[in-house]
Write a protein that holds these residues in place. Sequence first.
Motif, short mmCIF file in Angstrom:
data_model
loop_
_atom_site.label_atom_id
_atom_site.label_comp_id
_atom_site.label_asym_id
_atom_site.label_seq_id
_atom_site.Cartn_x
_atom_site.Cartn_y
_atom_site.Cartn_z
N GLN A 86 0.83 -1.21 0.00
CA GLN A 86 0.00 0.00 0.00
C GLN A 86 0.86 1.26 0.00
O GLN A 86 0.57 2.23 -0.70
N ILE A 87 1.95 1.24 0.77
CA ILE A 87 2.87 2.38 0.80
C ILE A 87 3.52 2.57 -0.56
O ILE A 87 3.64 3.69 -1.07
N ALA A 88 3.97 1.46 -1.17
CA ALA A 88 4.59 1.55 -2.49
C ALA A 88 3.63 2.14 -3.51
O ALA A 88 4.02 2.97 -4.35
N LYS A 89 2.38 1.77 -3.44
CA LYS A 89 1.37 2.30 -4.37
C LYS A 89 1.22 3.82 -4.18
O LYS A 89 1.16 4.57 -5.16
N ILE A 90 1.17 4.26 -2.93
CA ILE A 90 1.05 5.70 -2.65
C ILE A 90 2.28 6.44 -3.15
O ILE A 90 2.17 7.49 -3.80
N LEU A 91 3.47 5.91 -2.85
CA LEU A 91 4.71 6.59 -3.26
C LEU A 91 4.86 6.60 -4.78
O LEU A 91 5.38 7.57 -5.35
N ASN A 92 4.42 5.56 -5.46
CA ASN A 92 4.50 5.52 -6.92
C ASN A 92 3.55 6.51 -7.59
O ASN A 92 3.74 6.86 -8.75
N SER A 93 2.53 6.92 -6.87
CA SER A 93 1.59 7.91 -7.43
C SER A 93 1.92 9.31 -6.91
O SER A 93 1.06 10.18 -6.85
N GLY A 95 2.50 10.36 -4.00
CA GLY A 95 1.83 10.71 -2.75
C GLY A 95 2.82 10.70 -1.60
O GLY A 95 4.01 10.43 -1.76
N HIS A 96 2.31 11.01 -0.43
CA HIS A 96 3.12 11.03 0.78
C HIS A 96 2.62 9.93 1.72
O HIS A 96 1.43 9.81 1.96
N ALA A 97 3.54 9.11 2.23
CA ALA A 97 3.17 7.99 3.12
C ALA A 97 3.88 8.17 4.45
O ALA A 97 5.00 7.71 4.64
N PRO A 98 3.24 8.84 5.40
CA PRO A 98 3.91 9.10 6.69
C PRO A 98 4.14 7.85 7.53
O PRO A 98 4.97 7.84 8.42
N GLN A 99 3.43 6.79 7.25
CA GLN A 99 3.56 5.57 8.06
C GLN A 99 4.69 4.65 7.58
O GLN A 99 4.85 3.55 8.08
N THR A 100 5.51 5.11 6.64
CA THR A 100 6.58 4.29 6.08
C THR A 100 7.52 3.77 7.17
O THR A 100 7.87 2.59 7.19
N ASP A 101 7.95 4.65 8.07
CA ASP A 101 8.89 4.23 9.12
C ASP A 101 8.28 3.17 10.03
O ASP A 101 8.96 2.23 10.45
N VAL A 102 6.99 3.31 10.33
CA VAL A 102 6.32 2.35 11.20
C VAL A 102 6.27 0.97 10.52
O VAL A 102 6.55 -0.06 11.16
#
Length: 124
Positions: A86-93, A95-102
């Motif tokens: 889900q994070i990869a999908k957001i970053l590829n579009s 977007g910003h994914a603040p939960q990446t570190d978690v």
Amino acid sequence: MRHRTRQPRQRNRFRNVRLSDSELALISAGAKAAGMTDAGFLAHAGLAAARDLTTTAARIAGDRELLAELFAARRHLGQVGNNLNQIAKILNSDGHAPQTDVVLDAVRRATERLQAATVRLLDQ
């Protein structure tokens, strides 16, 4: 035709056992190495385990605990992998994914958990 005389200590009880092909191959190899029949080998191994119930019960409980831990770690990695996708999908579009570190921290913990369970399995 002559009747076969029974030996005084011959076993007269019968049990069926279901085995996979790989289990049968292992038992047959063990029996052959010990110079025994498959049935005799199974009886000997079963009796040896039954005579030492505390060790056998502890080993079985440990194996079950270890398997439960491996399944839990696998399930955890699957859940974390879903979050990572889900994070990869957001970053590829863009977007910003603040939960990446978690999520990356969860990946690290799940990997350590799986590694610890694997080491326990290999140490047995």
